[in-house]
Design a protein around this motif. Structure first.
Motif, PDB file in Angstrom:
ATOM      1  N   LEU A  14       0.851  -1.186   0.000  1.00  0.00           N
ATOM      2  CA  LEU A  14       0.000   0.000   0.000  1.00  0.00           C
ATOM      3  C   LEU A  14       0.888   1.238   0.000  1.00  0.00           C
ATOM      4  O   LEU A  14       1.721   1.419   0.900  1.00  0.00           O
ATOM      5  CB  LEU A  14      -0.905  -0.005   1.234  1.00  0.00           C
ATOM      6  N   ASP A  15       0.714   2.076  -1.000  1.00  0.00           N
ATOM      7  CA  ASP A  15       1.443   3.345  -1.109  1.00  0.00           C
ATOM      8  C   ASP A  15       0.462   4.464  -0.786  1.00  0.00           C
ATOM      9  O   ASP A  15      -0.457   4.749  -1.561  1.00  0.00           O
ATOM     10  CB  ASP A  15       2.013   3.502  -2.518  1.00  0.00           C
ATOM     11  N   ILE A  16       0.645   5.095   0.373  1.00  0.00           N
ATOM     12  CA  ILE A  16      -0.245   6.163   0.825  1.00  0.00           C
ATOM     13  C   ILE A  16       0.448   7.488   0.548  1.00  0.00           C
ATOM     14  O   ILE A  16       1.377   7.885   1.253  1.00  0.00           O
ATOM     15  CB  ILE A  16      -0.571   6.012   2.326  1.00  0.00           C
ATOM     16  N   GLY A  17       0.006   8.161  -0.491  1.00  0.00           N
ATOM     17  CA  GLY A  17       0.617   9.419  -0.887  1.00  0.00           C
ATOM     18  C   GLY A  17      -0.328  10.585  -0.727  1.00  0.00           C
ATOM     19  O   GLY A  17      -1.508  10.423  -0.405  1.00  0.00           O
ATOM     20  N   THR A  18       0.193  11.777  -0.978  1.00  0.00           N
ATOM     21  CA  THR A  18      -0.601  12.992  -0.817  1.00  0.00           C
ATOM     22  C   THR A  18      -1.659  13.129  -1.900  1.00  0.00           C
ATOM     23  O   THR A  18      -2.748  13.658  -1.651  1.00  0.00           O
ATOM     24  CB  THR A  18       0.321  14.218  -0.831  1.00  0.00           C
ATOM     25  N   THR A  19      -1.355  12.646  -3.111  1.00  0.00           N
ATOM     26  CA  THR A  19      -2.299  12.816  -4.219  1.00  0.00           C
ATOM     27  C   THR A  19      -3.022  11.534  -4.603  1.00  0.00           C
ATOM     28  O   THR A  19      -4.114  11.605  -5.166  1.00  0.00           O
ATOM     29  CB  THR A  19      -1.579  13.364  -5.465  1.00  0.00           C
ATOM     30  N   LYS A  20      -2.425  10.365  -4.332  1.00  0.00           N
ATOM     31  CA  LYS A  20      -3.132   9.122  -4.650  1.00  0.00           C
ATOM     32  C   LYS A  20      -2.716   8.017  -3.684  1.00  0.00           C
ATOM     33  O   LYS A  20      -1.630   8.060  -3.081  1.00  0.00           O
ATOM     34  CB  LYS A  20      -2.886   8.681  -6.098  1.00  0.00           C
ATOM     35  N   ILE A  21      -3.592   7.055  -3.531  1.00  0.00           N
ATOM     36  CA  ILE A  21      -3.352   5.875  -2.703  1.00  0.00           C
ATOM     37  C   ILE A  21      -3.414   4.665  -3.626  1.00  0.00           C
ATOM     38  O   ILE A  21      -4.398   4.477  -4.344  1.00  0.00           O
ATOM     39  CB  ILE A  21      -4.384   5.758  -1.573  1.00  0.00           C
ATOM     40  N   THR A  22      -2.356   3.866  -3.614  1.00  0.00           N
ATOM     41  CA  THR A  22      -2.238   2.742  -4.541  1.00  0.00           C
ATOM     42  C   THR A  22      -2.052   1.442  -3.771  1.00  0.00           C
ATOM     43  O   THR A  22      -1.269   1.381  -2.819  1.00  0.00           O
ATOM     44  CB  THR A  22      -1.033   2.930  -5.480  1.00  0.00           C
ATOM     45  N   CYS A  23      -2.755   0.416  -4.186  1.00  0.00           N
ATOM     46  CA  CYS A  23      -2.599  -0.927  -3.628  1.00  0.00           C
ATOM     47  C   CYS A  23      -2.236  -1.886  -4.757  1.00  0.00           C
ATOM     48  O   CYS A  23      -2.878  -1.885  -5.810  1.00  0.00           O
ATOM     49  CB  CYS A  23      -3.880  -1.385  -2.942  1.00  0.00           C
ATOM     50  N   LEU A  24      -1.192  -2.676  -4.546  1.00  0.00           N
ATOM     51  CA  LEU A  24      -0.809  -3.722  -5.477  1.00  0.00           C
ATOM     52  C   LEU A  24      -0.807  -5.065  -4.762  1.00  0.00           C
ATOM     53  O   LEU A  24      -0.394  -5.162  -3.606  1.00  0.00           O
ATOM     54  CB  LEU A  24       0.588  -3.483  -6.059  1.00  0.00           C
ATOM     55  N   ILE A  25      -1.279  -6.080  -5.452  1.00  0.00           N
ATOM     56  CA  ILE A  25      -1.172  -7.461  -4.979  1.00  0.00           C
ATOM     57  C   ILE A  25      -0.375  -8.222  -6.019  1.00  0.00           C
ATOM     58  O   ILE A  25      -0.708  -8.200  -7.217  1.00  0.00           O
ATOM     59  CB  ILE A  25      -2.558  -8.098  -4.781  1.00  0.00           C
TER      60      ILE A  25
END
Length: 414
Positions: A14-25
């Motif tokens: 899980l990448d929690i950033g200021t402009t977007k949040i991304t989840c990769l499996i």
């Protein structure tokens, strides 16, 4: 040169950033490859400079991104590897010595020297996230990559320690608990980006990754296959958008569109002749004013120049010599601005290229750009890439019971 290997299994990040949040499996296959099974991303809410500012809003965005990835992968996540960009992370180097007494070095000795460095690095209000061994020495012999089996009187290690604010980390853990997710590991965002965009020769010979995100710009210096230094600046692509919105009185959404479509870090002779339709704040959404493209560029250029001047000062002040003087790889969503690479090369006085995620299969077409470098690097780390002595768990187990803990304490120090 260290070869990248991936562990078999399924991993969630899980990448929690200021402009977007991304989840990769992703799944590590038996042939050593790493394949993306599911990808989900949402516009970030409740997050500023990588830190959680609104638990409820951040929870909704995280749940949506994770749910999207789970649906694609047909796999339910219980824990995730998460990027560390909150809590003002800081990077320090420590030299640690540990008495061995003439016997062969064991896994336990390596754990102890790493944990001794971790203990020395502890400061009030901050938690240690990484204590990464860079090099070992056995007595007078330096540059030992794996000291296990070497006989010596004293084992020494050079450690790279990264820590962050305890309260920021607690808030991060709190929002993930609300999403019914445990944290498998926290990984410094620039470390993950470096694993994603650097080739082996760059990590070995020396390169600096500059990850230009929405709210922050982070740096990581690599050499001899290791990460030697990290730093973070509280400025990113969102600041450019706000500069445009404020200077020409246009809504934030319009400013972002102008930046992405017409923005440039360098001026051009055609900028004065190209006229743009710009919506003004408070006016009807169908009413526009005409404005030269040069006006947009004149707002963007100073902010980008300032950012790279700050990056240059941080690198020059890191005290890493030739390692920090190597080539620079730009990545992150804000690095996609036209003209940014030549500007970086001029201000940093280094060879510069744009970095995209490499080494992972199955990424969707819309997730192959620099803006997805961090989540791809997180996935590589979760699958075992980039680790020193990856077969050793550096978290030394605590023996149960007061007496056994006391015996262990004395045994380590006597």
């Amino acid at each position: 040169m260290r070869k990248r290997t991936y562990r078999p299994g399924i991993f969630g990040v899980l990448d929690i950033g200021t402009t977007k949040i991304t989840c990769l499996i992703g799944r590590g296959d038996s042939d050593g490859t790493l394949r993306v099974m599911g990808c989900g991303w949402q516009r970030s809410r409740g997050v500023r400079l990588g830190g959680i500012t609104d638990l409820a809003e951040a929870e909704r965005a995280i749940r949506a991104a994770v749910g999207q990835a789970e649906s694609q992968a047909d796999h339910h996540l219980r824990s995730v590897t998460v990027n560390l960009s909150c809590g003002q992370p800081e990077s320090r180097l420590f030299n640690v010595r540990w008495p061995v007494g003439g016997r062969a070095v064991t896994d336990a000795d390596i754990r102890r020297v790493v944990n001794e460095g971790r203990n020395r690095a502890v400061t009030d209000g901050r938690d240690v996230i990484h204590a990464l061994p860079l090099a070992f020495s056995v007595d007078e012999t330096t540059g030992v990559e794996d000291p296990r089996g070497h006989h010596c009187e004293q084992l020494s290690a050079r450690l790279h320690v990264i820590d962050a604010s305890s309260m920021a980390l607690r808030n991060l853990a709190a929002v993930l608990a609300r999403c019914d997710l445990d944290i498998t590991e926290l990984v410094a965002a620039p470390l993950a980006s470096g694993l994603s965009v650097l080739v082996e020769d760059e990590r070995e010979l020396g390169a600096t990754v500059v990850d230009m995100g929405g709210g922050t710009t982070s740096m990581a210096v690599f050499a001899e296959g290791q990460i030697l230094h990290t730093s973070q600046l509280p400025v990113g692509g969102l600041h450019v958008t706000k500069d445009i919105a404020g200077m020409i009185s246009t809504p934030l959404g319009s400013a972002e569109r102008l930046k992405v479509i017409y923005g440039n870090a360098e001026t051009s002779s055609d900028d004065d002749r190209e006229m743009l339709n710009v919506q003004l704040i408070g006016e009807d959404e169908h009413q526009f004013t005409r404005m030269a493209r040069s006006r947009i560029v004149s707002v963007i250029r100073p902010r980008i120049e300032e950012t790279f001047e700050l990056v240059r000062d941080r690198l020059d002040g890191a005290g890493l010599g030739r390692a920090a003087a190597g080539r620079v790889v730009l990545t992150g969503g804000a690095s996609q601005l036209d003209g940014i690479t030549p500007m970086a090369a001029r201000i940093l006085n280094r060879q510069v290229r744009l970095g995209r995620p490499i080494g992972v299969r199955g990424l969707p077409d819309n997730a192959t750009g620099p803006g997805f470098a961090t989540p791809v690097g997180l996935l590589a780390w979760a699958a075992g890439a980039g680790r020193t002595l990856h077969d050793i768990d550096f978290n030394e187990p605590r023996p149960p019971g007061l007496v056994r803990r006391l015996v262990e304490f004395l045994r380590e120090r006597v």
